[in-house]
Design a protein around this motif. Structure first.
Motif, PDB file in Angstrom:
ATOM      1  N   VAL A 184       0.844  -1.191   0.000  1.00  0.00           N
ATOM      2  CA  VAL A 184       0.000   0.000   0.000  1.00  0.00           C
ATOM      3  C   VAL A 184       0.878   1.239   0.000  1.00  0.00           C
ATOM      4  N   ALA A 185       1.890   1.239   0.843  1.00  0.00           N
ATOM      5  CA  ALA A 185       2.780   2.399   0.927  1.00  0.00           C
ATOM      6  C   ALA A 185       3.483   2.632  -0.399  1.00  0.00           C
ATOM      7  N   ILE A 186       3.920   1.536  -1.031  1.00  0.00           N
ATOM      8  CA  ILE A 186       4.624   1.673  -2.305  1.00  0.00           C
ATOM      9  C   ILE A 186       3.711   2.319  -3.339  1.00  0.00           C
ATOM     10  N   ILE A 187       2.461   1.855  -3.389  1.00  0.00           N
ATOM     11  CA  ILE A 187       1.533   2.396  -4.386  1.00  0.00           C
ATOM     12  C   ILE A 187       1.221   3.862  -4.081  1.00  0.00           C
ATOM     13  N   ALA A 188       1.064   4.157  -2.797  1.00  0.00           N
ATOM     14  CA  ALA A 188       0.778   5.547  -2.435  1.00  0.00           C
ATOM     15  C   ALA A 188       1.928   6.449  -2.848  1.00  0.00           C
ATOM     16  N   LEU A 189       3.145   5.993  -2.635  1.00  0.00           N
ATOM     17  CA  LEU A 189       4.303   6.795  -3.023  1.00  0.00           C
ATOM     18  C   LEU A 189       4.342   6.991  -4.521  1.00  0.00           C
ATOM     19  N   ARG A 190       4.021   5.930  -5.245  1.00  0.00           N
ATOM     20  CA  ARG A 190       4.018   6.006  -6.694  1.00  0.00           C
ATOM     21  C   ARG A 190       2.981   7.026  -7.186  1.00  0.00           C
ATOM     22  N   MET A 191       1.807   7.012  -6.529  1.00  0.00           N
ATOM     23  CA  MET A 191       0.772   7.950  -6.945  1.00  0.00           C
ATOM     24  C   MET A 191       1.183   9.378  -6.641  1.00  0.00           C
ATOM     25  N   GLN A 192       1.957   9.551  -5.583  1.00  0.00           N
ATOM     26  CA  GLN A 192       2.395  10.890  -5.209  1.00  0.00           C
ATOM     27  C   GLN A 192       3.497  11.403  -6.133  1.00  0.00           C
ATOM     28  N   THR A 193       4.409  10.504  -6.511  1.00  0.00           N
ATOM     29  CA  THR A 193       5.611  10.959  -7.196  1.00  0.00           C
ATOM     30  C   THR A 193       5.732  10.474  -8.620  1.00  0.00           C
ATOM     31  N   PRO A 199      16.058   5.639  -4.865  1.00  0.00           N
ATOM     32  CA  PRO A 199      16.804   6.875  -4.588  1.00  0.00           C
ATOM     33  C   PRO A 199      16.000   8.096  -4.993  1.00  0.00           C
ATOM     34  N   GLY A 200      15.193   7.959  -6.024  1.00  0.00           N
ATOM     35  CA  GLY A 200      14.398   9.093  -6.482  1.00  0.00           C
ATOM     36  C   GLY A 200      13.300   9.469  -5.490  1.00  0.00           C
ATOM     37  N   LEU A 201      12.925   8.516  -4.640  1.00  0.00           N
ATOM     38  CA  LEU A 201      11.862   8.802  -3.668  1.00  0.00           C
ATOM     39  C   LEU A 201      12.402   9.479  -2.417  1.00  0.00           C
ATOM     40  N   MET A 202      13.731   9.377  -2.256  1.00  0.00           N
ATOM     41  CA  MET A 202      14.309   9.924  -1.032  1.00  0.00           C
ATOM     42  C   MET A 202      14.394  11.432  -1.113  1.00  0.00           C
ATOM     43  N   ASN A 203      14.409  12.045   0.077  1.00  0.00           N
ATOM     44  CA  ASN A 203      14.716  13.457   0.185  1.00  0.00           C
ATOM     45  C   ASN A 203      13.789  14.331  -0.661  1.00  0.00           C
ATOM     46  N   LEU A 267      13.930   6.352   7.192  1.00  0.00           N
ATOM     47  CA  LEU A 267      14.674   7.573   7.480  1.00  0.00           C
ATOM     48  C   LEU A 267      14.778   8.482   6.260  1.00  0.00           C
ATOM     49  N   PRO A 268      15.199   7.993   5.083  1.00  0.00           N
ATOM     50  CA  PRO A 268      15.363   8.946   3.974  1.00  0.00           C
ATOM     51  C   PRO A 268      14.065   9.327   3.261  1.00  0.00           C
ATOM     52  N   ILE A 269      13.062   8.465   3.252  1.00  0.00           N
ATOM     53  CA  ILE A 269      11.855   8.823   2.518  1.00  0.00           C
ATOM     54  C   ILE A 269      10.897   9.586   3.418  1.00  0.00           C
ATOM     55  N   THR A 270      10.783   9.189   4.660  1.00  0.00           N
ATOM     56  CA  THR A 270       9.868   9.874   5.574  1.00  0.00           C
ATOM     57  C   THR A 270      10.629  10.418   6.788  1.00  0.00           C
ATOM     58  N   PRO A 271      11.573  11.331   6.549  1.00  0.00           N
ATOM     59  CA  PRO A 271      12.402  11.810   7.672  1.00  0.00           C
ATOM     60  C   PRO A 271      11.604  12.533   8.737  1.00  0.00           C
ATOM     61  N   TYR A 272      10.644  13.307   8.298  1.00  0.00           N
ATOM     62  CA  TYR A 272       9.865  14.058   9.280  1.00  0.00           C
ATOM     63  C   TYR A 272       9.161  13.102  10.245  1.00  0.00           C
ATOM     64  N   ALA A 273       8.521  12.089   9.653  1.00  0.00           N
ATOM     65  CA  ALA A 273       7.793  11.135  10.487  1.00  0.00           C
ATOM     66  C   ALA A 273       8.754  10.331  11.362  1.00  0.00           C
ATOM     67  N   ASN A 488      21.984  13.349   7.086  1.00  0.00           N
ATOM     68  CA  ASN A 488      21.863  14.683   6.514  1.00  0.00           C
ATOM     69  C   ASN A 488      20.446  14.923   6.018  1.00  0.00           C
ATOM     70  N   ILE A 489      19.893  13.887   5.363  1.00  0.00           N
ATOM     71  CA  ILE A 489      18.527  14.022   4.866  1.00  0.00           C
ATOM     72  C   ILE A 489      17.575  14.258   6.032  1.00  0.00           C
ATOM     73  N   VAL A 490      17.773  13.467   7.103  1.00  0.00           N
ATOM     74  CA  VAL A 490      16.888  13.611   8.262  1.00  0.00           C
ATOM     75  C   VAL A 490      17.032  15.000   8.863  1.00  0.00           C
TER      76      VAL A 490
END
Lengths: 505, 491
Positions: A184-193, A199-203, A267-273, A488-490
Motif C-alpha cells: 500500500v505504501a509503495i503504491i501511495a508513493l508512486r501515486m504521489q511521485t 533513490p528518487g523517492l528519497m529526500n 529515514l530517507p523517505i519519511t524523515p519528518y515522520a 543529513n537528509i533527516v
C-alpha cells in the motif's frame, strides 16, 4: 544519482542474484544426496568468494549507490530493473553470501530427508535475500521481499520440528500482513511521485501528514520483520521449529531486512515522520531489549533462549537507528551484522547439540562440555559475543548504540542498561550449564567430539566475532558515508532533531 | 613525563595467556604442567622487573594492542601505579604455583588442569588490569578476571560451590554491566576519549559537565568495581571462600580484590582527578562511606569461627583502607592507600596460605578447633602470627607503614574522626587476629587431639608461606622499594 559501473561493466549484483538460482536448477538435476550436498556447498562457497569482488572497487568515501545496473522492465508501469548498493547494503549482501555456505554445512547431517529440495530452497532463498538488499526499484524490491517468504515457510513447514505447520503458517501470515501494508505504501508513493525508483523517492518534500501515514505502513511492515515488541510472537515459534539452517538464515539475514527497511526507506523517505515517532520507537526498543532478555532468561529450551535473545539484540539495533545520531546509527548497523554472526553461530551450536542428544533441553545438555571441551570453547566465545563482552563483535556495536542513545535521549537509554545485565545473565546461565553444569550424565557417554566440518563451520563464525570485535574500523568505514548521508537528509527535513546530541556535547 | 612505546608490555600480558594454553596442552603430565606454570610465572615476573629502571627514570611505557575507533582502543600502559600492583601479583604467582601444587595434590583434588589453566588466565586478567591505559582496556581485563575465576570458585562442583560461584558471578558481572558500562559510555560521549590522564590531578572529564552527572558517574565507578569489596556489595567475597585455598590466597586476597581496588583507585585519580574530587567535595564523604565497611567488616570478622571466613571479612575491611587513603586526597593519604595494595597482599596471602596448610595437615577449618596446634605446626602458626601483626599494624611489619601514612593523611586532611576510625579498626584487627595465634600456641589441645600426631604440611606449602611472612617483615623494615613507586604517583 551517479551511476558508477566498475569491474569492466561486469554486472556483479545480477550475477550474485541469479547464480544461486542457476545453482538450484543444477541441483534439481542431481541424483544422490551426497552430490547435492557437495554441489550446494561448492556453488554457494564460490558465490560467497565471488561476492568479495564487491569490496575491490567499492568506494566507501561517497554515499552514492554503486555497482548500479539499470534496465527498463515494464515500461508502461514505470517498473525498472534497477540494482545498486551503498555501504550498508554491501555489508548485508556479504553477510548473506558468506553465511549461505555455512548454512549448507550446518545442514549436512541435520537434514536427512529430501536433501535436494532443502538445498534448492536454501539457494532460492539466497537469490531473494541478495535481491532485497540490492534492489533499487520498489517493485523489484517487493518481489524479492515476497519471494523470500515461500522458501522460508517451506523450510520450516517441511523440515521443522513437531509443531512445524503451526509455526510456518504463523510466520507466513504475520509477515504477509506486514507486506500488504508495505505494498500500500509503495503504491501511495508512486501515486504521489510517479516513480518506483528508490533513490528518487528519497529526500523529497512530502506533506508531513502523508509522511506519517507512509511511515506507519512502513513501520508495521518492518517492525514485524525485525521483530519489534509487540510484533515478535511469530519469532520464537518459527525459530524453535525451523531446522538449524532455517534458524540461521532467519536470524542472520531475514531479521535484518526489517532494520534495513528502517534505514533505507523510513529515514530517507519519511524523515519528518521518523523524527516525529523516534521517541516512541526508542521506548519500544528498550521494551524489546528488556522483555527479550527476561524471556530468554526464563526458557529452558536452548533454541528459545537464542530466539528471545534475538528480540533483545534487535532492540539494540532499532535503539541505535532511531537515536538518529551518527554513533547510534553506525552502532545499530553494526549490531545488525554482529547479530547475524553471533546469533547465527549460536544456532549452529544449538544444532550441534541437538544432532547429538536429540533434545534442546538445557537440563539435558548440562555438563556436555566435559565430553566436548572444544565445543564448549566455541560456545563460550559465542555466548560472550552475544552478551557483548569487550573484544568481541557485539561489544563495539552496543557501545556505539548506547553512546548514541545517551547522546540523543539519556533517560531512555538508561533503561537499556538492565537489558545488558539480563543479556549477561541468560548467556552465562546457558554457558555455565552446558560447559560446566551437572555431573556425569550417562546420556553423554557416547557423544562424539566435533568433526572437521563442524569445527570449520564454527571457526568461520569465530573469525568474524574476533575480527569485528578487535578491528571494527574497516567495517565502520564502509558504512560511514552512507549513514552520514541518511542523517543529513533527516537533519534537513527536521531541523533540531539532532540538536540534542550537540547540546549534550 | 616521557611516554615510550615498549613491546615488553605485550609480552607481559601474553605470558600468562600462553602459559594457560601450555598448561592445558600438558595437562596429562602433572609435573610438566606445574613446571609450565612456574616458568610462566617466573618469565612474567622477570618482564615486570625489567620495566623497573624505565619507570624509575620517570617514563610511562605504552603499547597499543588494537585501535578500535578513534579514541577507543585496547592499549597497555606501565606507570608507577601499575608497577605496585604488577610486581606484587606476578611475584606472588611464582610462590603460589608451588603452594597450589602442594595443596591440590595433598587433597587429591579433581580437574587440576582446568584449575591451573583458569588460574593462569586470571593472572592474565589481573596483569592486564595493572597495565591498562584506558577505561575500556581496564573493563576488558576486569571482565576477563570475573569470567575466568568462575570455574575456580565453583571448582568442587557441589551445591555449595555452585551457590558461591553463582553469587560471585551475579555480583561481579551485574555491577560491571549495570554501573561501569554505562558510566564508561557516558564518559566517552562526554569527553570523546577513555584514555587515562597522565597525572592524578586533572582527570579527563571536560569542563562544563554538570556536577550531578559527574557525581553520578563517580558513584557508579565506586560501586561498579565491586571486586573492591565495598559494602554493601561485598557478599560475593565471603561466598567465594568455597574455592580451594590457593584461589582464596592469590586471587581473593591479591589478584581479584586488588583488581577491584586498583581499578577504583585508577579511575578516582586518573579519570576524575584530585582537582575534580576536591572541587565537588567527593573525598571525605567517600572516606566516611568506606569507613563503615572498615568497621563493620571487622566486627563481622570477630564473629566468624571459620578461619577462611574471618580472613575474608578481614580482607573486605582492609581493602577499604586503600580506598579511604586515596579518598583523603592528601599526598600521605594517597601514598598510604596505594602502598597498602602491596603491604596487604604479602600479609594476607600468608594468612590464607596458613589456613590452607592447616586444612591439608589437619582438615580443620574452624578456629575453635585449632587449640594447641601451634606446637605441632610452628612454622605455619609462626608465619600466621607475623602476618597478623602486619594486619594489626604493629611495627616493623609491613602493615605498619600503610597505617602510619593513612593516619598522617587523615591528620593532613584535618579529620580527627577518620583517625579515630583507623585506630578503632586497629583494635578490632587485634581482637580478631590475636586470639588465633594465642590459642594455637598457648591453649591446651582438646582431649581428642592429644594423642593425634599432627605435622606440618608438605614443604611445597610451608616454604612459600614462610617466604611471604619474611617478606612482610622485610618490606616493613625496607619500605622504600614500593614507596619509590608510590611517591612517583603523587607529584
Amino acid at each position: 544519482m551517479t551511476s558508477l559501473s566498475p569491474s569492466g561493466g561486469l554486472p556483479i549484483l545480477s550475477i550474485l542474484i541469479f547464480a544461486p538460482l542457476i545453482a538450484a536448477a543444477v541441483a534439481l538435476a542431481l541424483r544422490s544426496d551426497r552430490a547435492v550436498r557437495w554441489w550446494a556447498f561448492l556453488s554457494s562457497a564460490a558465490i560467497g568468494l565471488f561476492s568479495l569482488l564487491l569490496l575491490r572497487e567499492f568506494n566507501p568515501a561517497v554515499p552514492d549507490f554503486q555497482y548500479v545496473e539499470h534496465k527498463v522492465w515494464i515500461e508502461r508501469l514505470g517498473i525498472h530493473y534497477t540494482l545498486g548498493i551503498d555501504g550498508i547494503s554491501l555489508l548485508l549482501v556479504l553477510l548473506t553470501t558468506l553465511i549461505t555456505p555455512l548454512c549448507v554445512l550446518a545442514s549436512w547431517r541435520y537434514i536427512k530427508d529430501r536433501v535436494k529440495e532443502f538445498m534448492v530452497c536454501l539457494l532460492v532463498m539466497e537469490t531473494a535475500m541478495v535481491g532485497v538488499f540490492a534492489a533499487l526499484d520498489f517493485v523489484l524490491f517487493f518481489i524479492f521481499w515476497e519471494a523470500m517468504l515461500i522458501p522460508m515457510s517451506v523450510m520450516i513447514g517441511v523440515w521443522g520440528g513437531p509443531r512445524k505447520v503451526y509455526a510456518a503458517i504463523k510466520f507466513f501470515i504475520y509477515t504477509m500482513s506486514g507486506s500488504i501494508l508495505l505494498l500500500v505504501a509503495i503504491i501511495a508513493l508512486r501515486m504521489q511521485t510517479g516513480t518506483f525508483n528508490i533513490p528518487g523517492l528519497m529526500n523529497r518534500p512530502y506533506d508531513p501528514a502523508f509522511q506519517l501515514w507512509i511511515f506507519g505502513a512502513f513501520f508495521i511492515s518492518f517492525a514485524i520483520k525485525v521483530p519489534m515488541f509487540p510484533f515478535h510472537t511469530w519469532l520464537p515459534a518459527a525459530h524453535v521449529e525451523a531446522p538449524t539452517a532455517g534458524s540461521v538464515i532467519l536470524a542472520s539475514v531475514l531479521l535484518k531486512m526489517g532494520t534495513y527497511g528502517f534505514l533505507r526507506f523510513c529515514l530517507p523517505i519519511t524523515p519528518y515522520a521518523s523524527v516525529y515517532f523516534s521517541e516512541a520507537i526508542l521506548w519500544l526498543s528498550v521494551i524489546a531489549i528488556i522483555y527479550g532478555g527476561l524471556a530468554a532468561l526464563a526458557q529452558s529450551d536452548l533454541k528459545k533462549i537464542v530466539a528471545y535473545s534475538s528480540v533483545g539484540h534487535m532492540g539494540f539495533a532499532t535503539l541505535g537507528i532511531f537515536s538518529l545520531v551518527q554513533n547510534g546509527v553506525t552502532g545499530g548497523a553494526l549490531v545488525m551484522i554482529n547479530h547475524g554472526v553471533s546469533t547465527g553461530a549460536l544456532f549452529v551450536a544449538v544444532g550441534i547439540i541437538y544432532e547429538r542428544l536429540h533434545t534442546r533441553e538445557l537440563g539435558a545438555a548440562a555438563g556436555l562440555g566435559k565430553q566436548m571441551p572444544g565445543f564448549a570453547g566455541f560456545l563460550g566465545l559465542f555466548c560472550l559475543s552475544s552478551l557483548a563482552f569487550p573484544g568481541t563483535n557485539s561489544f563495539i556495536g552496543e557501545f556505539l548504540v548506547l553512546g548514541g542513545a545517551f547522546a540523543a535521549a539519556t533517560r531512555i537509554a538508561l533503561w537499556a542498561v538492565p537489558g545488558v545485565v539480563v543479556a549477561a545473565a541468560y548467556n552465562l546461565r546457558m554457558l555455565q550449564r552446558v560447559a560446566f553444569g551437572g555431573t556425569n550424565n550417562p546420556d553423554h557417554s557416547g557423544v562424539s567430539p566435533l568433526d572437521f566440518r563442524e569445527v570449520a563451520t564454527l571457526a568461520c563464525f569465530a573469525v568474524f566475532v574476533l575480527w569485528i570485535g578487535l578491528q571494527p574500523g574497516p567495517f565502520v568505514e564502509l558504512m560511514e558515508a552512507s549513514i552520514q548521508n541518511i542523517l543529513n537528509i533527516v537533519a534537513a527535513a527536521a531541523p533540531g532533531a539532532t540538536d540534542a546530541a550537540v547540546a549534550l556535547q | 613525563m616521557e611516554i615510550v612505546n615498549d613491546s615488553r608490555l605485550l609480552w607481559a600480558v601474553l605470558t600468562p595467556l600462553v602459559g594457560a594454553g601450555l598448561v592445558m596442552a600438558t595437562g596429562k603430565r602433572p609435573n610438566l604442567r606445574e613446571a609450565v606454570s612456574f616458568v610462566s610465572a617466573v618469565v612474567l615476573f622477570g618482564i615486570v622487573v625489567s620495566l623497573i629502571p624505565a619507570i624509575r627514570a620517570g617514563q610511562t611505557l605504552t603499547w597499543t594492542l588494537f585501535e578500535l575507533l578513534p579514541g577507543l582502543s585496547f592499549t597497555l600502559r606501565a606507570d608507577a601505579l601499575s608497577m605496585v600492583f604488577a610486581l606484587v601479583a606476578s611475584f606472588l604467582w611464582t610462590l603460589t604455583v608451588f603452594y597450589s601444587a602442594g595443596y591440590m595434590r595433598g587433597l587429591q583434588e579433581h580437574a587440576q588442569t582446568r584449575f591451573n589453566t583458569c588460574f593462569a588466565l586470571a593472572i592474565f586478567g589481573a596483569i592486564g588490569c595493572a597495565f591498562s591505559d584506558n577505561l575500556l582496556t581496564l573493563y576488558l581485563f576486569y571482565e576477563i578476571v570475573s569470567i575466568t575465576t568462575y570455574p575456580l570458585v565453583a571448582h568442587h562442583q557441589d551445591e555449595e560451590g555452585y551457590e558461591g560461584a553463582r553469587k560471585y558471578l551475579v555480583y561481579l558481572t551485574t555491577t560491571a554491566k549495570a554501573l561501569i558500562l554505562p558510566a564508561m559510555v557516558l564518559i566517552y560521549v562526554l569527553s570523546g576519549t577513555l584514555d587515562f590522564a597522565h597525572d592524578i590531578t586533572t582527570g579527563i572529564l571536560p569542563a562544563g559537565v554538570h556536577n550531578t552527572v559527574v557525581v553520578a558517574l563517580y558513584i557508579a565507578c565506586l560501586l561498579g568495581f565491586a571486586k573492591n569489596g565495598i559494602m554493601p556489595l561485598h557478599h560475593w567475597l565471603p561466598g567465594a571462600m568455597v574455592a580451594p585455598t590457593p584461589v582464596s590466597a592469590l586471587l581473593h586476597a591479591v589478584a581479584v580484590v586488588k583488581v577491584g581496588v586498583f581499578s577504583t583507585v585508577r579511575v578516582m585519580l586518573y579519570v576524575f582527578g584530585t582537582d575534580t574530587m576536591t572541587a565537588l567535595n567527593l573525598g571525605l564523604p567517600t572516606a566516611w562511606f568506606v569507613s563503615i565497611t572498615i568497621l563493620l567488616a571487622s566486627v563481622i570478622a570477630l564473629s566468624k569461627d571459620n578461619l577462611k571466613s574471618r580472613l575474608a571479612y578481614s580482607t573486605v575491611s582492609q581493602l577499604s583502607y586503600i580506598v579511604l587513603g586515596v579518598a583523603l586526597l592528601t599526598p600521605h593519604g594517597i601514598e598510604g592507600g596505594i602502598v597498602h595494595i602491596a603491604n596487604h597482599a604479602f600479609s594476607k596471602i600468608t594468612l590464607f596460605f596458613c589456613a590452607g596448610a592447616i586444612y591439608v595437615a589437619t582438615h580443620k577449618k574452624n578456629i575453635s578447633e585449632m587449640d594447641g596446634l601451634g606446637r605441632a605446626m610452628p612454622w605455619t602458626f609462626g608465619a600466621f602470627a607475623i602476618a597478623s601483626l602486619s594486619m594489626i599494624g604493629v611495627p616493623p611489619v609491613a602493615g605498619f607503614i600503610s597505617k602510619w601514612y593513612l593516619v598522617l593523611g587523615a591528620w593532613d586532611a584535618g579529620s580527627i574522626g577518620l583517625m579515630v576510625v583507623l585506630l578503632t579498626s586497629t583494635l578490632l584487627n587485634a581482637a580478631y587476629f590475636a586470639p588465633v595465634a594465642y590459642r594455637a600456641f598457648f591453649a591446651a589441645p582438646p582431649p581428642g587431639d592429644a594423642d593425634r600426631q599432627y605435622r606440618e604440611a608438605s614443604p611445597a606449602m610451608v616454604v612459600p608461606l614462610t617466604i611471604t611472612a619474611v617478606l612482610s617483615v622485610l618490606i616493613g623494615i625496607f619500605p622504600d622499594f614500593f614507596m619509590q613507586f608510590v611517591q612517583a604517583v603523587v607529584p
